[in-house]
Design a protein around this motif. Structure first.
Motif, PDB file in Angstrom:
ATOM      1  N   SER A  11       0.830  -1.195   0.000  1.00 19.69           N
ATOM      2  CA  SER A  11       0.000   0.000   0.000  1.00 19.69           C
ATOM      3  C   SER A  11       0.867   1.248   0.000  1.00 19.69           C
ATOM      4  CB  SER A  11      -0.918  -0.004   1.230  1.00 19.69           C
ATOM      5  OG  SER A  11      -1.596   1.214   1.314  1.00 19.69           O
ATOM      6  N   LYS A  12       1.915   1.258   0.797  1.00 20.10           N
ATOM      7  CA  LYS A  12       2.819   2.397   0.891  1.00 20.10           C
ATOM      8  C   LYS A  12       3.534   2.632  -0.440  1.00 20.10           C
ATOM      9  CE  LYS A  12       4.012   5.090   4.324  1.00 20.10           C
ATOM     10  NZ  LYS A  12       3.145   6.183   4.684  1.00 20.10           N
ATOM     11  N   GLU A  13       3.918   1.541  -1.114  1.00 22.85           N
ATOM     12  CA  GLU A  13       4.586   1.668  -2.409  1.00 22.85           C
ATOM     13  C   GLU A  13       3.648   2.277  -3.445  1.00 22.85           C
ATOM     14  OE1 GLU A  13       6.093  -2.201  -3.317  1.00 22.85           O
ATOM     15  OE2 GLU A  13       7.690  -2.063  -1.825  1.00 22.85           O
ATOM     16  N   LYS A  14       2.385   1.850  -3.446  1.00 23.42           N
ATOM     17  CA  LYS A  14       1.420   2.393  -4.401  1.00 23.42           C
ATOM     18  C   LYS A  14       1.178   3.867  -4.137  1.00 23.42           C
ATOM     19  CE  LYS A  14      -0.847  -1.958  -5.343  1.00 23.42           C
ATOM     20  NZ  LYS A  14      -1.920  -2.849  -4.986  1.00 23.42           N
ATOM     21  N   GLU A  15       1.096   4.251  -2.854  1.00 23.27           N
ATOM     22  CA  GLU A  15       0.897   5.644  -2.490  1.00 23.27           C
ATOM     23  C   GLU A  15       2.068   6.489  -2.985  1.00 23.27           C
ATOM     24  OE1 GLU A  15       0.753   8.239   1.593  1.00 23.27           O
ATOM     25  OE2 GLU A  15      -0.199   6.272   1.604  1.00 23.27           O
ATOM     26  N   THR A  16       3.262   5.980  -2.826  1.00 23.08           N
ATOM     27  CA  THR A  16       4.461   6.687  -3.265  1.00 23.08           C
ATOM     28  C   THR A  16       4.463   6.853  -4.773  1.00 23.08           C
ATOM     29  OG1 THR A  16       5.674   5.779  -1.404  1.00 23.08           O
ATOM     30  CG2 THR A  16       6.982   6.687  -3.182  1.00 23.08           C
ATOM     31  N   GLU A  17       4.018   5.822  -5.503  1.00 24.15           N
ATOM     32  CA  GLU A  17       3.976   5.910  -6.962  1.00 24.15           C
ATOM     33  C   GLU A  17       3.082   7.058  -7.408  1.00 24.15           C
ATOM     34  OE1 GLU A  17       2.676   2.183  -8.550  1.00 24.15           O
ATOM     35  OE2 GLU A  17       4.281   1.082  -7.588  1.00 24.15           O
ATOM     36  N   PRO A  25      -5.056  10.695  -7.868  1.00 20.31           N
ATOM     37  CA  PRO A  25      -6.053   9.846  -8.516  1.00 20.31           C
ATOM     38  C   PRO A  25      -7.349  10.650  -8.696  1.00 20.31           C
ATOM     39  CG  PRO A  25      -5.124   8.769  -6.561  1.00 20.31           C
ATOM     40  CD  PRO A  25      -4.631  10.179  -6.567  1.00 20.31           C
ATOM     41  N   ALA A  26      -8.137  10.312  -9.695  1.00 17.31           N
ATOM     42  CA  ALA A  26      -9.408  10.999  -9.916  1.00 17.31           C
ATOM     43  C   ALA A  26     -10.281  10.864  -8.674  1.00 17.31           C
ATOM     44  CB  ALA A  26     -10.110  10.413 -11.134  1.00 17.31           C
ATOM     45  N   GLY A  27     -11.012  11.926  -8.360  1.00 18.58           N
ATOM     46  CA  GLY A  27     -11.913  11.890  -7.212  1.00 18.58           C
ATOM     47  C   GLY A  27     -12.210  13.277  -6.697  1.00 18.58           C
ATOM     48  N   ASP A  28     -12.946  13.316  -5.585  1.00 10.53           N
ATOM     49  CA  ASP A  28     -13.285  14.572  -4.931  1.00 10.53           C
ATOM     50  C   ASP A  28     -12.334  14.798  -3.765  1.00 10.53           C
ATOM     51  OD1 ASP A  28     -15.369  14.938  -6.684  1.00 10.53           O
ATOM     52  OD2 ASP A  28     -16.927  14.325  -5.288  1.00 10.53           O
ATOM     53  N   TYR A  29     -11.814  16.020  -3.652  1.00  7.43           N
ATOM     54  CA  TYR A  29     -10.845  16.363  -2.610  1.00  7.43           C
ATOM     55  C   TYR A  29     -11.285  17.624  -1.884  1.00  7.43           C
ATOM     56  CZ  TYR A  29      -7.900  12.955  -4.884  1.00  7.43           C
ATOM     57  OH  TYR A  29      -7.403  11.774  -5.418  1.00  7.43           O
ATOM     58  N   ILE A  30     -11.196  17.583  -0.555  1.00  4.30           N
ATOM     59  CA  ILE A  30     -11.483  18.760   0.258  1.00  4.30           C
ATOM     60  C   ILE A  30     -10.243  19.638   0.198  1.00  4.30           C
ATOM     61  CG2 ILE A  30     -12.098  19.622   2.553  1.00  4.30           C
ATOM     62  CD1 ILE A  30     -13.309  16.762   3.032  1.00  4.30           C
ATOM     63  N   THR A  31     -10.454  20.878  -0.259  1.00  5.09           N
ATOM     64  CA  THR A  31      -9.332  21.782  -0.485  1.00  5.09           C
ATOM     65  C   THR A  31      -9.598  23.140   0.159  1.00  5.09           C
ATOM     66  OG1 THR A  31     -10.217  22.711  -2.541  1.00  5.09           O
ATOM     67  CG2 THR A  31      -8.863  20.715  -2.736  1.00  5.09           C
ATOM     68  N   THR A  32      -8.547  23.912   0.257  1.00  4.87           N
ATOM     69  CA  THR A  32      -8.660  25.317   0.603  1.00  4.87           C
ATOM     70  C   THR A  32      -7.936  26.112  -0.478  1.00  4.87           C
ATOM     71  OG1 THR A  32      -8.349  26.961   2.354  1.00  4.87           O
ATOM     72  CG2 THR A  32      -6.582  25.379   2.059  1.00  4.87           C
ATOM     73  N   ILE A  33      -8.392  27.316  -0.695  1.00  7.82           N
ATOM     74  CA  ILE A  33      -7.735  28.167  -1.683  1.00  7.82           C
ATOM     75  C   ILE A  33      -6.604  28.897  -0.973  1.00  7.82           C
ATOM     76  CG2 ILE A  33      -8.009  30.119  -3.265  1.00  7.82           C
ATOM     77  CD1 ILE A  33     -10.912  29.145  -3.685  1.00  7.82           C
ATOM     78  N   LYS A  34      -5.383  28.631  -1.418  1.00  7.44           N
ATOM     79  CA  LYS A  34      -4.192  29.196  -0.782  1.00  7.44           C
ATOM     80  C   LYS A  34      -3.778  30.536  -1.379  1.00  7.44           C
ATOM     81  CE  LYS A  34      -2.241  27.288   2.054  1.00  7.44           C
ATOM     82  NZ  LYS A  34      -2.501  27.363   3.503  1.00  7.44           N
ATOM     83  N   LYS A  35      -4.028  30.701  -2.677  1.00  8.05           N
ATOM     84  CA  LYS A  35      -3.507  31.897  -3.341  1.00  8.05           C
ATOM     85  C   LYS A  35      -4.318  32.186  -4.602  1.00  8.05           C
ATOM     86  CE  LYS A  35       0.842  33.487  -5.444  1.00  8.05           C
ATOM     87  NZ  LYS A  35       2.223  33.118  -5.759  1.00  8.05           N
ATOM     88  N   THR A  36      -4.488  33.464  -4.891  1.00 14.19           N
ATOM     89  CA  THR A  36      -5.021  33.901  -6.183  1.00 14.19           C
ATOM     90  C   THR A  36      -4.092  34.995  -6.692  1.00 14.19           C
ATOM     91  OG1 THR A  36      -6.462  35.602  -5.249  1.00 14.19           O
ATOM     92  CG2 THR A  36      -7.417  33.403  -5.526  1.00 14.19           C
ATOM     93  N   GLU A  37      -3.864  34.985  -7.982  1.00 13.15           N
ATOM     94  CA  GLU A  37      -2.929  35.963  -8.542  1.00 13.15           C
ATOM     95  C   GLU A  37      -3.361  36.349  -9.955  1.00 13.15           C
ATOM     96  OE1 GLU A  37       1.762  36.059  -9.954  1.00 13.15           O
ATOM     97  OE2 GLU A  37       1.036  34.389  -8.756  1.00 13.15           O
ATOM     98  N   ILE A  59      -6.614  19.437   2.000  1.00  6.66           N
ATOM     99  CA  ILE A  59      -6.447  19.629   3.440  1.00  6.66           C
ATOM    100  C   ILE A  59      -6.822  18.404   4.271  1.00  6.66           C
ATOM    101  CG2 ILE A  59      -6.647  22.132   3.343  1.00  6.66           C
ATOM    102  CD1 ILE A  59      -9.571  21.810   4.314  1.00  6.66           C
ATOM    103  N   GLU A  60      -7.288  17.337   3.620  1.00  2.85           N
ATOM    104  CA  GLU A  60      -7.633  16.119   4.352  1.00  2.85           C
ATOM    105  C   GLU A  60      -7.218  14.894   3.555  1.00  2.85           C
ATOM    106  OE1 GLU A  60     -11.673  15.803   5.661  1.00  2.85           O
ATOM    107  OE2 GLU A  60     -11.603  17.687   6.757  1.00  2.85           O
ATOM    108  N   GLY A  61      -7.051  13.782   4.282  1.00  5.96           N
ATOM    109  CA  GLY A  61      -6.756  12.511   3.640  1.00  5.96           C
ATOM    110  C   GLY A  61      -5.281  12.296   3.389  1.00  5.96           C
ATOM    111  N   LYS A  62      -4.989  11.200   2.701  1.00  4.33           N
ATOM    112  CA  LYS A  62      -3.586  10.830   2.507  1.00  4.33           C
ATOM    113  C   LYS A  62      -2.851  11.740   1.520  1.00  4.33           C
ATOM    114  CE  LYS A  62      -4.140   7.141  -0.925  1.00  4.33           C
ATOM    115  NZ  LYS A  62      -3.932   5.723  -1.167  1.00  4.33           N
ATOM    116  N   PHE A  63      -3.578  12.569   0.789  1.00  8.67           N
ATOM    117  CA  PHE A  63      -2.930  13.498  -0.144  1.00  8.67           C
ATOM    118  C   PHE A  63      -2.901  14.929   0.404  1.00  8.67           C
ATOM    119  CE2 PHE A  63      -4.517   9.990  -2.750  1.00  8.67           C
ATOM    120  CZ  PHE A  63      -3.316   9.558  -3.254  1.00  8.67           C
ATOM    121  N   LYS A  64      -3.092  15.048   1.711  1.00  4.20           N
ATOM    122  CA  LYS A  64      -3.050  16.351   2.375  1.00  4.20           C
ATOM    123  C   LYS A  64      -1.744  17.069   2.008  1.00  4.20           C
ATOM    124  CE  LYS A  64      -3.294  18.498   6.925  1.00  4.20           C
ATOM    125  NZ  LYS A  64      -3.492  18.265   8.364  1.00  4.20           N
TER     126      LYS A  64
END
Length: 144
Positions: A11-17, A25-37, A59-64
């Motif tokens: 699992s760790k190897e796949k995450e690293t890949e 990966p495709a999906g829905d992610y909880i995000t925050t807007i850090k910057k606009t320019e 901001i959440e999950g393994k791709f935080k």
């Protein structure tokens, strides 16, 4: 007994890949807007081509911490490019619960859900992949 060490290692190897290629990966992610320019594009002559860059951070999950980038042509000779930008900014604002946005700074630190897909990156070639944000939703925390 099951050998968790091997399962967790795989699992760790796949995450690293996935993160090594810097593509979520495709999906829905909880995000925050850090910057606009706001910036002039390369084709700009005296402000004739303006774009806005919006930086989102998961901001959440393994791709935080992973960042997503969106550039929108807000002033462009192409009516279609401007129309897409205006519609996208409207959708982002709506997902951030901002009804009448006046300044892109109003988006900073707002939390929203980004729907992300994986596409071929023709610019880089050789089968390279990239993320594209295809939609925005209001973030609704799950009550405990």
């Amino acid at each position: 007994m099951g050998n968790l060490e091997e399962i967790l290692k795989d699992s760790k190897e796949k995450e690293t890949e996935v993160t090594a290629s810097n593509v979520l990966p495709a999906g829905d992610y909880i995000t925050t807007i850090k910057k606009t320019e706001l910036f002039e594009t390369k084709k700009s002559v005296d402000g004739s081509h303006l774009a806005i860059k919006i930086v989102f951070e998961v901001i959440e999950g393994k791709f935080k911490g992973h960042r997503l980038y969106l550039n929108l042509n807000i002033k462009n000779p192409s009516f279609k490019a401007q129309e897409i930008a205006v519609k996208t900014i409207h959708n982002i604002s709506k997902a951030c619960n901002i009804l009448n946005i006046k300044d892109s700074k109003e988006l900073i630190n707002k939390v929203l859900v980004c729907s992300v897909v994986v596409e071929t990156d023709d610019y880089r070639g050789q089968g390279a992949k990239k993320n594209e944000i295809k939609g925005f939703k209001q973030y609704e925390p799950i009550p405990y």
